[in-house]
Motif scaffolding. Sequence first.
Motif, PDB file in Angstrom:
ATOM      1  N   ASP A 114       3.458  27.967   3.755  1.00 56.60           N
ATOM      2  CA  ASP A 114       2.689  28.233   2.442  1.00 56.60           C
ATOM      3  C   ASP A 114       1.055  28.496   3.051  1.00 56.60           C
ATOM      4  O   ASP A 114       0.505  28.698   1.921  1.00 56.60           O
ATOM      5  N   GLY A 115       0.792  28.379   3.974  1.00 49.64           N
ATOM      6  CA  GLY A 115      -0.499  28.847   4.560  1.00 49.64           C
ATOM      7  C   GLY A 115      -1.442  27.603   4.588  1.00 49.64           C
ATOM      8  O   GLY A 115      -2.683  27.673   4.854  1.00 49.64           O
ATOM      9  N   THR A 116      -1.080  26.364   4.113  1.00 53.07           N
ATOM     10  CA  THR A 116      -1.937  25.296   4.234  1.00 53.07           C
ATOM     11  C   THR A 116      -2.224  24.897   5.476  1.00 53.07           C
ATOM     12  O   THR A 116      -1.397  24.991   6.539  1.00 53.07           O
ATOM     13  N   LYS A 117      -3.755  24.550   5.663  1.00 52.43           N
ATOM     14  CA  LYS A 117      -4.343  24.357   6.944  1.00 52.43           C
ATOM     15  C   LYS A 117      -3.655  22.998   7.468  1.00 52.43           C
ATOM     16  O   LYS A 117      -3.332  22.270   6.867  1.00 52.43           O
ATOM     17  N   SER A 118      -3.317  23.331   8.760  1.00 52.38           N
ATOM     18  CA  SER A 118      -2.312  22.419   9.503  1.00 52.38           C
ATOM     19  C   SER A 118      -3.317  21.081  10.120  1.00 52.38           C
ATOM     20  O   SER A 118      -3.420  21.395  11.487  1.00 52.38           O
ATOM     21  N   THR A 119      -3.863  20.428   9.381  1.00 53.48           N
ATOM     22  CA  THR A 119      -4.813  19.357  10.027  1.00 53.48           C
ATOM     23  C   THR A 119      -4.046  18.217  10.222  1.00 53.48           C
ATOM     24  O   THR A 119      -3.083  18.092   9.262  1.00 53.48           O
ATOM     25  N   GLU A 168      -1.303  17.166   7.302  1.00 58.15           N
ATOM     26  CA  GLU A 168       0.112  16.720   8.001  1.00 58.15           C
ATOM     27  C   GLU A 168       0.209  15.345   7.491  1.00 58.15           C
ATOM     28  O   GLU A 168       1.490  15.157   6.852  1.00 58.15           O
ATOM     29  N   ALA A 169      -0.573  14.347   7.520  1.00 57.74           N
ATOM     30  CA  ALA A 169      -0.335  12.898   7.364  1.00 57.74           C
ATOM     31  C   ALA A 169      -0.251  12.853   5.564  1.00 57.74           C
ATOM     32  O   ALA A 169       0.886  12.037   5.434  1.00 57.74           O
ATOM     33  N   ARG A 170      -0.937  13.345   5.022  1.00 54.55           N
ATOM     34  CA  ARG A 170      -0.786  13.468   3.552  1.00 54.55           C
ATOM     35  C   ARG A 170       0.464  13.820   3.014  1.00 54.55           C
ATOM     36  O   ARG A 170       1.243  13.147   2.219  1.00 54.55           O
ATOM     37  N   MET A 192       3.577   3.232  18.621  1.00 52.16           N
ATOM     38  CA  MET A 192       3.751   4.723  18.378  1.00 52.16           C
ATOM     39  C   MET A 192       2.539   5.252  18.711  1.00 52.16           C
ATOM     40  O   MET A 192       1.334   5.086  18.488  1.00 52.16           O
ATOM     41  N   PRO A 193       2.655   6.207  19.603  1.00 52.20           N
ATOM     42  CA  PRO A 193       1.442   6.877  20.078  1.00 52.20           C
ATOM     43  C   PRO A 193       1.042   7.941  19.101  1.00 52.20           C
ATOM     44  O   PRO A 193       1.696   8.053  17.992  1.00 52.20           O
ATOM     45  N   PRO A 194      -0.413   8.497  18.825  1.00 52.55           N
ATOM     46  CA  PRO A 194      -0.657   9.125  17.566  1.00 52.55           C
ATOM     47  C   PRO A 194       0.203  10.204  17.600  1.00 52.55           C
ATOM     48  O   PRO A 194       0.417  11.031  18.540  1.00 52.55           O
ATOM     49  N   PRO A 195       1.085  10.567  16.393  1.00 53.69           N
ATOM     50  CA  PRO A 195       2.241  11.588  16.567  1.00 53.69           C
ATOM     51  C   PRO A 195       1.531  12.790  15.924  1.00 53.69           C
ATOM     52  O   PRO A 195       2.182  13.971  16.168  1.00 53.69           O
ATOM     53  N   LEU A 196       0.636  12.921  15.341  1.00 51.14           N
ATOM     54  CA  LEU A 196       0.146  14.089  14.567  1.00 51.14           C
ATOM     55  C   LEU A 196      -1.162  14.584  15.309  1.00 51.14           C
ATOM     56  O   LEU A 196      -1.904  13.987  15.752  1.00 51.14           O
ATOM     57  N   THR A 197      -1.212  16.062  15.539  1.00 48.97           N
ATOM     58  CA  THR A 197      -2.301  16.628  16.143  1.00 48.97           C
ATOM     59  C   THR A 197      -2.773  17.799  15.374  1.00 48.97           C
ATOM     60  O   THR A 197      -1.673  18.363  14.319  1.00 48.97           O
ATOM     61  N   ASP A 198      -3.944  18.369  15.133  1.00 47.65           N
ATOM     62  CA  ASP A 198      -4.108  19.561  14.423  1.00 47.65           C
ATOM     63  C   ASP A 198      -3.451  20.630  14.965  1.00 47.65           C
ATOM     64  O   ASP A 198      -3.043  20.879  16.028  1.00 47.65           O
ATOM     65  N   GLY A 221       0.578  -1.250   0.203  1.00 46.29           N
ATOM     66  CA  GLY A 221       0.053   0.194   0.080  1.00 46.29           C
ATOM     67  C   GLY A 221       0.889   1.306   0.150  1.00 46.29           C
ATOM     68  O   GLY A 221       0.244   2.390  -0.384  1.00 46.29           O
ATOM     69  N   GLY A 222       1.906   1.080   0.410  1.00 48.43           N
ATOM     70  CA  GLY A 222       3.029   2.451   0.249  1.00 48.43           C
ATOM     71  C   GLY A 222       2.515   3.402   0.922  1.00 48.43           C
ATOM     72  O   GLY A 222       2.338   3.456   2.151  1.00 48.43           O
ATOM     73  N   PRO A 223       2.556   4.659   0.335  1.00 50.59           N
ATOM     74  CA  PRO A 223       2.252   5.997   1.017  1.00 50.59           C
ATOM     75  C   PRO A 223       0.680   5.776   1.470  1.00 50.59           C
ATOM     76  O   PRO A 223       0.611   6.467   2.634  1.00 50.59           O
ATOM     77  N   ALA A 224      -0.230   5.222   1.029  1.00 53.94           N
ATOM     78  CA  ALA A 224      -1.373   5.285   1.454  1.00 53.94           C
ATOM     79  C   ALA A 224      -1.418   4.298   2.919  1.00 53.94           C
ATOM     80  O   ALA A 224      -2.489   4.727   3.655  1.00 53.94           O
ATOM     81  N   TYR A 225      -0.823   3.252   2.905  1.00 54.76           N
ATOM     82  CA  TYR A 225      -0.722   2.662   4.351  1.00 54.76           C
ATOM     83  C   TYR A 225      -0.362   3.958   5.363  1.00 54.76           C
ATOM     84  O   TYR A 225      -0.761   3.686   6.203  1.00 54.76           O
ATOM     85  N   ILE A 226       0.862   4.453   5.037  1.00 58.76           N
ATOM     86  CA  ILE A 226       1.478   5.504   5.904  1.00 58.76           C
ATOM     87  C   ILE A 226       0.608   6.454   6.417  1.00 58.76           C
ATOM     88  O   ILE A 226       0.274   6.650   7.646  1.00 58.76           O
ATOM     89  N   TYR A 227       0.029   6.848   5.247  1.00 58.05           N
ATOM     90  CA  TYR A 227      -1.263   7.756   5.647  1.00 58.05           C
ATOM     91  C   TYR A 227      -2.525   7.201   6.394  1.00 58.05           C
ATOM     92  O   TYR A 227      -2.838   8.023   7.524  1.00 58.05           O
ATOM     93  N   SER A 228      -2.799   5.888   6.129  1.00 60.70           N
ATOM     94  CA  SER A 228      -3.752   5.445   6.882  1.00 60.70           C
ATOM     95  C   SER A 228      -3.573   5.154   8.328  1.00 60.70           C
ATOM     96  O   SER A 228      -4.288   5.498   9.308  1.00 60.70           O
ATOM     97  N   ILE A 229      -2.193   4.933   8.601  1.00 60.28           N
ATOM     98  CA  ILE A 229      -1.933   4.418   9.996  1.00 60.28           C
ATOM     99  C   ILE A 229      -1.765   5.794  10.776  1.00 60.28           C
ATOM    100  O   ILE A 229      -2.299   6.001  11.766  1.00 60.28           O
ATOM    101  N   LEU A 230      -1.055   6.958  10.081  1.00 57.09           N
ATOM    102  CA  LEU A 230      -1.082   8.145  10.854  1.00 57.09           C
ATOM    103  C   LEU A 230      -2.484   8.784  11.118  1.00 57.09           C
ATOM    104  O   LEU A 230      -2.676   9.308  12.118  1.00 57.09           O
ATOM    105  N   THR A 231      -3.414   8.530  10.248  1.00 54.65           N
ATOM    106  CA  THR A 231      -4.719   9.205  10.444  1.00 54.65           C
ATOM    107  C   THR A 231      -5.764   8.073  11.288  1.00 54.65           C
ATOM    108  O   THR A 231      -6.913   8.374  11.460  1.00 54.65           O
ATOM    109  N   GLY A 232      -5.298   7.138  11.270  1.00 52.97           N
ATOM    110  CA  GLY A 232      -6.214   5.854  11.601  1.00 52.97           C
ATOM    111  C   GLY A 232      -6.403   5.351  12.966  1.00 52.97           C
ATOM    112  O   GLY A 232      -7.086   4.522  13.573  1.00 52.97           O
TER     113      GLY A 232
END
Lengths: 439, 285
Positions: B226-231, B235-237, B213-219, B160-171
């Motif tokens: 560049d003004g991208t919203k830091s959700t 971040e995970a994407r 790993m505890p959930p590493p990312l928070t809003d 799954g590659g990057p999709a797997y990483i994204y899913s773990i980080l947001t999952g």
Amino acid sequence: MSGHSTYEPKSGLERWLDSRLPLLRFAHDTVVTFPTPKNLNYWWTFGGILSLMLGLQIVTGIILAMHYVPHVDYAFNSVQRIMRDVNYGWLIRNLHSNGASMFFLAAYIHMFRNLYYGSFKAPREVLWILGCVIYLLMIGTAFFGYVLPWGQMSFHGAVVITNLLGAFPVVGHAITTWLWGGFAVDDPTLNRFFSLHYLLPFMIAGVVGLHVWALHVPGNNNPTGVNVTSPQDTVAFHPYYTVKDGFAISVFLIMYAVFVFYLPDALGDAANYVQANPLVTPAHIVPEWYLLPFYAILRAVPDKLMGVLLMFGAIATLFVLPWLDTSKVRSMRYRPTARLYFFIFAFTCIVLGFCGAHAPDDLVIPGVSGPQFLDANLNSFVWLSRISALFYFVYFWVVTPLLGLFETPLPVPETISSPVLSHPASAPAGAVASPEKRG
Amino acid sequence: MLRKAFAFAALGLALMAGPLFAGQALAATTQAEPRDIHWSFEGPFGKFDKAQLQRGYKVYREVCSSCHSMDLLYFRNLGQKGGPFYDPKYANPNDNAVVKSLAHDIQVKDIDSDTGDVISRPAGPADKFAAPFPNEPAARASNGGALPPDLSVMAKAREGGPAYIYSILTGFVAPPKGMTVPEDKYYNPYMPGDMTSAMAKGAKVPEGGFIAMPPPLTDGKVTFDDGTKSTVANEARDVSAFLAWAAEPKMEERKAFGLGAMIYLLIFSVLLWFSYKKIWKNVSH
């Protein structure tokens, strides 16, 4: 190599060389004037494709060996360095790793073509056996090569396969220790596997030389399976087959390029991007796709030694095939019953591949818990492997000898030229193809 | 004839694709399918989104790098062609001003050439990304016994590659009813695992596994320049895209080269086809 040579030296230098080492005469007779049946179809182009693949694997492999470090601490990173820092290293490596798959794909098509058209039968038994030797060497080369990137699948694959030899009574243990160069798969193992991986392709090239030699004595078989009887049946290898093989090679390269440039990791296992760690065993150890059918046969048997013997037996069977087939008719074009069994056999090989890719206890039809039969669920891949492996052997040892004795083949054309003129594919629209009536 | 050629090419593909689609389901281990997410670098013409890679690098640097090494990456990689900070002005990425300043922010260990003492100095473009821990026992000791894996080729090392990483980080989700979560572990449906023993008797066994790993990312964890919203999702994407680049920095070169190779081979095949037709014109076969 066979028959009368038509080579005529044109210059003084060529005459001088011809009377000392007739190299140009040899080349001329082998790849220019060699009489080749004119009815060969595209299934016959895989010999040329295979030669190209062997050459490509050797060239890319030599370049990779310049950058690769055969040491357990550096092997994984050196492969990554090839992908990242070596100029066009990603290209060379993708060509090599996917090239192995393409090489096997072409070899399998070449072998199935051989089975279908009965090319292994007299007088081409030696040619066929040499082909089987090449195939064995290919399996060895591919296995050693897969260990070199030193990923998780490399390491644990090497452990599983080398441990198989431990199944042999008395000497098994000594053999594995000797093979490993120690008491586990470790640095000495990686070093010798690298050495052997470099050696075997040149042995393959040598046997390919014999294979071509053995081909040029009786000449090519052809889709009718009928012997060449007159010069009208043949055309010169060049330009007729150089251009036809060339076209087929080019189409094959397109498919190869799709994998190299757009799906470079599709045929590999993600676990091999994790550096080998003897302490962490992957949940699911599988070989590369081209060895899956044999892996399925191995795991179909509850007893380790029997499994190993059966797996080797599956390949050994190929060597004696010319003496198992009792049919006088070569081509299955004229053997409808044999053709049916052939297609079932080809399908069985693919099913065995599926079985090899799955854990033995997985359910074939998900969600259906079949009845327990002896030691396993009847709906599990173990039982599918067993049934398929049984048919694999039955096809060669029972069906093939009996068919030749009991089937009624269709009328076989007298010469290559007679059915060629009326083959349905090349006949003008409306013409009725009836080779048997032409006498 | 051509039809036959295509037929056998298709058969070949089918023969090879067979085992691929056979799936790799495991006896007891389960995990949820990675989330379906669109990447700019998908497909034969896909390219990395440079701004996304830059944001991704920032997430890695400010969040992931406190536990995860990326031993195969050098700072110069950031400025090479196809990299997040590539600037055509600097053919040699070691000269790239942005890369130099990014490297300068990081301290690396070195040996003082005069005294032989171990010293710390600011990194340069030729230096590796510094690992957060000196060795594996140190990494485990700081992470409750678990080893944070190196992320250099993570995007290729998991199905799954990057999709797997994204899913773990947001999952990361609250554990379902009846699940006993061990200390210092977190339930994540995208993590491969076997939840049977963690569930109370009779409770439905969910997909997924425990991750150390505890959930590493928070809003708002990382401020994007560049003004991208830091959700969490952004971040995970972005960090997943960055890791996809890091796993294969030569991907864009590969696809560009492939396009040329495909065009060449197609023209070559057509020419050979017509040569074949011409040469065989007078042979009945």
